[in-house]
Design a protein around this motif. Structure first.
Motif, PDB file in Angstrom:
ATOM      1  N   ASP A   1       1.066  -1.274  -1.662  1.00 15.16           N
ATOM      2  CA  ASP A   1       2.482  -1.004  -2.010  1.00 15.16           C
ATOM      3  C   ASP A   1       2.841   0.473  -1.815  1.00 15.16           C
ATOM      4  N   TYR A   2       1.842   1.366  -1.917  1.00 11.11           N
ATOM      5  CA  TYR A   2       2.110   2.784  -1.631  1.00 11.11           C
ATOM      6  C   TYR A   2       2.392   2.978  -0.131  1.00 11.11           C
ATOM      7  N   VAL A   3       1.718   2.194   0.699  1.00 13.81           N
ATOM      8  CA  VAL A   3       1.960   2.304   2.149  1.00 13.81           C
ATOM      9  C   VAL A   3       3.373   1.779   2.454  1.00 13.81           C
ATOM     10  N   TRP A   4       3.732   0.661   1.810  1.00 11.27           N
ATOM     11  CA  TRP A   4       5.113   0.151   1.977  1.00 11.27           C
ATOM     12  C   TRP A   4       6.137   1.224   1.606  1.00 11.27           C
ATOM     13  N   GLU A   5       5.914   1.880   0.468  1.00 14.34           N
ATOM     14  CA  GLU A   5       6.864   2.923   0.030  1.00 14.34           C
ATOM     15  C   GLU A   5       6.929   4.068   1.039  1.00 14.34           C
ATOM     16  N   ALA A   6       5.768   4.456   1.542  1.00 18.72           N
ATOM     17  CA  ALA A   6       5.739   5.572   2.511  1.00 18.72           C
ATOM     18  C   ALA A   6       6.535   5.200   3.762  1.00 18.72           C
ATOM     19  N   LEU A   7       6.431   3.931   4.163  1.00 17.61           N
ATOM     20  CA  LEU A   7       7.169   3.487   5.355  1.00 17.61           C
ATOM     21  C   LEU A   7       8.661   3.352   5.069  1.00 17.61           C
ATOM     22  N   ASP A   8       8.980   2.642   3.987  1.00 14.87           N
ATOM     23  CA  ASP A   8      10.378   2.266   3.744  1.00 14.87           C
ATOM     24  C   ASP A   8      11.184   3.360   3.059  1.00 14.87           C
ATOM     25  N   ILE A   9      10.541   4.126   2.199  1.00 21.31           N
ATOM     26  CA  ILE A   9      11.295   5.136   1.432  1.00 21.31           C
ATOM     27  C   ILE A   9      11.179   6.519   2.087  1.00 21.31           C
ATOM     28  N   LEU A  10       9.971   6.889   2.507  1.00 23.67           N
ATOM     29  CA  LEU A  10       9.818   8.214   3.141  1.00 23.67           C
ATOM     30  C   LEU A  10      10.019   8.150   4.654  1.00 23.67           C
ATOM     31  N   LYS A  11      10.014   6.927   5.181  1.00 18.98           N
ATOM     32  CA  LYS A  11      10.249   6.696   6.620  1.00 18.98           C
ATOM     33  C   LYS A  11       9.261   7.454   7.510  1.00 18.98           C
ATOM     34  N   ILE A  12       7.997   7.406   7.102  1.00 19.22           N
ATOM     35  CA  ILE A  12       6.979   8.181   7.817  1.00 19.22           C
ATOM     36  C   ILE A  12       6.717   7.642   9.225  1.00 19.22           C
ATOM     37  N   LYS A  13       6.290   8.552  10.087  1.00 16.83           N
ATOM     38  CA  LYS A  13       6.054   8.231  11.500  1.00 16.83           C
ATOM     39  C   LYS A  13       4.571   8.073  11.829  1.00 16.83           C
ATOM     40  N   ARG A  14       3.727   8.386  10.844  1.00 14.83           N
ATOM     41  CA  ARG A  14       2.285   8.198  11.033  1.00 14.83           C
ATOM     42  C   ARG A  14       1.688   8.065   9.634  1.00 14.83           C
ATOM     43  N   ILE A  15       0.646   7.270   9.492  1.00 20.52           N
ATOM     44  CA  ILE A  15       0.041   7.063   8.171  1.00 20.52           C
ATOM     45  C   ILE A  15      -1.309   7.779   8.123  1.00 20.52           C
ATOM     46  N   ASP A  16      -1.472   8.679   7.157  1.00 20.70           N
ATOM     47  CA  ASP A  16      -2.775   9.324   6.981  1.00 20.70           C
ATOM     48  C   ASP A  16      -3.660   8.405   6.139  1.00 20.70           C
ATOM     49  N   HIS A  17      -4.796   8.033   6.694  1.00 22.75           N
ATOM     50  CA  HIS A  17      -5.739   7.036   6.146  1.00 22.75           C
ATOM     51  C   HIS A  17      -5.182   5.625   6.356  1.00 22.75           C
ATOM     52  N   GLY A  18      -4.504   5.088   5.356  1.00 26.57           N
ATOM     53  CA  GLY A  18      -3.920   3.738   5.501  1.00 26.57           C
ATOM     54  C   GLY A  18      -4.893   2.600   5.300  1.00 26.57           C
ATOM     55  N   ASN A  19      -6.121   2.893   4.846  1.00 29.32           N
ATOM     56  CA  ASN A  19      -7.153   1.836   4.719  1.00 29.32           C
ATOM     57  C   ASN A  19      -6.664   0.612   3.951  1.00 29.32           C
ATOM     58  N   ASN A  20      -5.969   0.854   2.832  1.00 26.88           N
ATOM     59  CA  ASN A  20      -5.600  -0.282   1.985  1.00 26.88           C
ATOM     60  C   ASN A  20      -4.431  -1.104   2.520  1.00 26.88           C
ATOM     61  N   SER A  21      -3.934  -0.735   3.687  1.00 24.47           N
ATOM     62  CA  SER A  21      -2.941  -1.583   4.359  1.00 24.47           C
ATOM     63  C   SER A  21      -3.534  -2.957   4.617  1.00 24.47           C
ATOM     64  N   LEU A  22      -4.865  -2.988   4.760  1.00 22.94           N
ATOM     65  CA  LEU A  22      -5.533  -4.256   5.084  1.00 22.94           C
ATOM     66  C   LEU A  22      -5.428  -5.279   3.961  1.00 22.94           C
ATOM     67  N   GLN A  23      -4.990  -4.841   2.777  1.00 23.32           N
ATOM     68  CA  GLN A  23      -4.793  -5.794   1.668  1.00 23.32           C
ATOM     69  C   GLN A  23      -3.644  -6.760   1.940  1.00 23.32           C
ATOM     70  N   ASP A  24      -2.746  -6.383   2.881  1.00 20.09           N
ATOM     71  CA  ASP A  24      -1.483  -7.108   3.001  1.00 20.09           C
ATOM     72  C   ASP A  24      -1.157  -7.437   4.473  1.00 20.09           C
ATOM     73  N   PRO A  25      -1.349  -8.690   4.879  1.00 23.26           N
ATOM     74  CA  PRO A  25      -1.137  -9.073   6.281  1.00 23.26           C
ATOM     75  C   PRO A  25       0.297  -8.817   6.771  1.00 23.26           C
ATOM     76  N   ILE A  26       1.271  -8.934   5.873  1.00 20.82           N
ATOM     77  CA  ILE A  26       2.658  -8.684   6.308  1.00 20.82           C
ATOM     78  C   ILE A  26       2.845  -7.188   6.611  1.00 20.82           C
ATOM     79  N   LEU A  27       2.221  -6.373   5.792  1.00 22.63           N
ATOM     80  CA  LEU A  27       2.271  -4.915   6.021  1.00 22.63           C
ATOM     81  C   LEU A  27       1.612  -4.558   7.353  1.00 22.63           C
ATOM     82  N   ILE A  28       0.481  -5.166   7.628  1.00 22.43           N
ATOM     83  CA  ILE A  28      -0.220  -4.889   8.895  1.00 22.43           C
ATOM     84  C   ILE A  28       0.724  -5.176  10.067  1.00 22.43           C
ATOM     85  N   GLN A  29       1.374  -6.313  10.007  1.00 25.29           N
ATOM     86  CA  GLN A  29       2.292  -6.691  11.084  1.00 25.29           C
ATOM     87  C   GLN A  29       3.457  -5.704  11.192  1.00 25.29           C
TER      88      GLN A  29
END
Ligand code: ADE
Ligand code: ZN
Length: 336
Positions: free
Chosen positions: A202-230
């Protein structure tokens, strides 16, 4: 393979300059500035580098950075790192710096940025390594404090390409920095952030949707969520993965369990980086070497990773194409 990795043209996209501070140099600069540190020798400093989690590391990292006082100190620190880049065929690097680590101690923003950027200029001329700067906000401090840093940076805007978000992730979600990121983007800075290192998807979702980031530093826990990966794939956003950092901070137990290969197979755009090389047991090439061995990566995988490092660098198209061409020529000559 080692020789292939050593000569592979590559970029480093996730590097904290304060985390490149080698014990011997820390000792020397502490003595030069007559600053007491709680270690009697380089060996004692090295022994202290054992961490159970991100916070353990950060406590030591901020203490180490506190011996940096003058513009020359920041210059020396940065130039030493850039020399290592040249030796590893790192053709381009994107350097994060944490102004608040220094301004909190009474060091001026000007001292920090001038020392770092002068070293970058000299290294480009003398070593042929290009670089750009990412000003990173400390997420354990308030948004108001980050706003002060943004304000201090404005006179040096021409020297800074992007803003980042680092330090203690848990309990400090990206949404805490929405307003300062909006303001930073208005000033022309590209938004980036650490997300999903210790924090959940959910922190990765926030970084994408709220901070509108253009690159993710680390991002390992994105793998918890298949919709996020997509979603990350659809938005064509790269992850700056740091294998030796992940094992040092126990984000991943063992390099053999590292999800890098899985990330690549899922279609995520992954790059390999050192994060804080002086603390985590190796520069970027050591990260390539150890993860290659642990996951049995092929030369084609390594080529893909290096290609991503140029593809997702924040450089102009012409420079990007120049580096990609150099990489392609190297690969064609060395792939068998
Ligand atoms: N600052 C330096 N290295 C960091 C990391 N790996 N995560 C968060 N903040 C950092
Ligand atoms: Zn980092």
């Amino acid at each position: 393979m080692k020789k292939f990795i050593k000569n592979l043209p590559k970029a480093e996209l996730h590097l904290h300059i304060e985390g490149s501070f080698e014990p011997a140099q820390m000792f020397e600069i502490a003595q030069r500035n007559k600053i007491e540190i709680p270690y009697k020798s380089v060996e004692e400093i090295e022994k202290a580098y054992q961490f159970d989690c991100l916070q353990d590391f950060l406590d030591i990292y901020y203490q180490g950075a506190s011996v940096l006082i003058t513009e020359q100190d920041f210059y020396d620190l940065t130039y030493s790192y850039l020399k290592k880049c040249a030796n590893q065929n790192v053709r381009h690097t994107e350097i994060m710096f944490d102004p608040q680590t220094h301004t909190e101690r009474g060091i001026s923003f000007e001292t920090v940025i001038k020392g770092i950027s002068k070293a970058c200029n000299d290294a480009e001329k003398q070593l042929g390594v290009t670089s750009l700067l990412i000003m990173s906000y400390l997420r354990h401090l308030s948004e108001e404090d980050a706003f002060k840093t943004l304000e201090q940076s404005l006179d040096y805007k021409h020297l800074i390409t992007a803003v980042g978000l680092d330090s203690s992730e848990r309990g400090n979600p990206p949404s805490k920095f929405k307003n300062v990121f909006d303001a930073s983007v208005k000033e022309g800075y590209i938004p980036l952030a650490h997300a999903g290192e210790e924090g959940d998807a959910d922190y990765v979702w926030e970084a994408l949707d709220i901070l509108k980031i253009k690159r993710i530093d680390h991002g390992n826990n994105s793998l918890q969520d298949p919709i996020l990966i997509q979603e990350i794939i659809n938005r064509d956003i790269a992850l700056t993965v740091c294998p030796l950092s992940n094992t040092s901070l126990q984000v991943v137990k063992n390099l053999k369990d590292h999800p890098l290969k899985k990330m690549m197979e899922l279609g995520l755009k992954v790059t390999i980086n050192s994060d804080d090389p002086a603390y985590f047991g190796g520069q970027v090439n050591q990260n390539y070497i150890e993860i290659q061995k642990a996951l049995n990566l092929t030369k084609e995988d390594l080529y893909e990773l290096a290609k991503n490092s140029f593809q997702y660098a924040l450089i102009d198209e012409k420079t990007k194409q120049k580096y990609l061409k150099e990489l392609n020529i190297f690969y064609e000559q060395n792939k068998n």
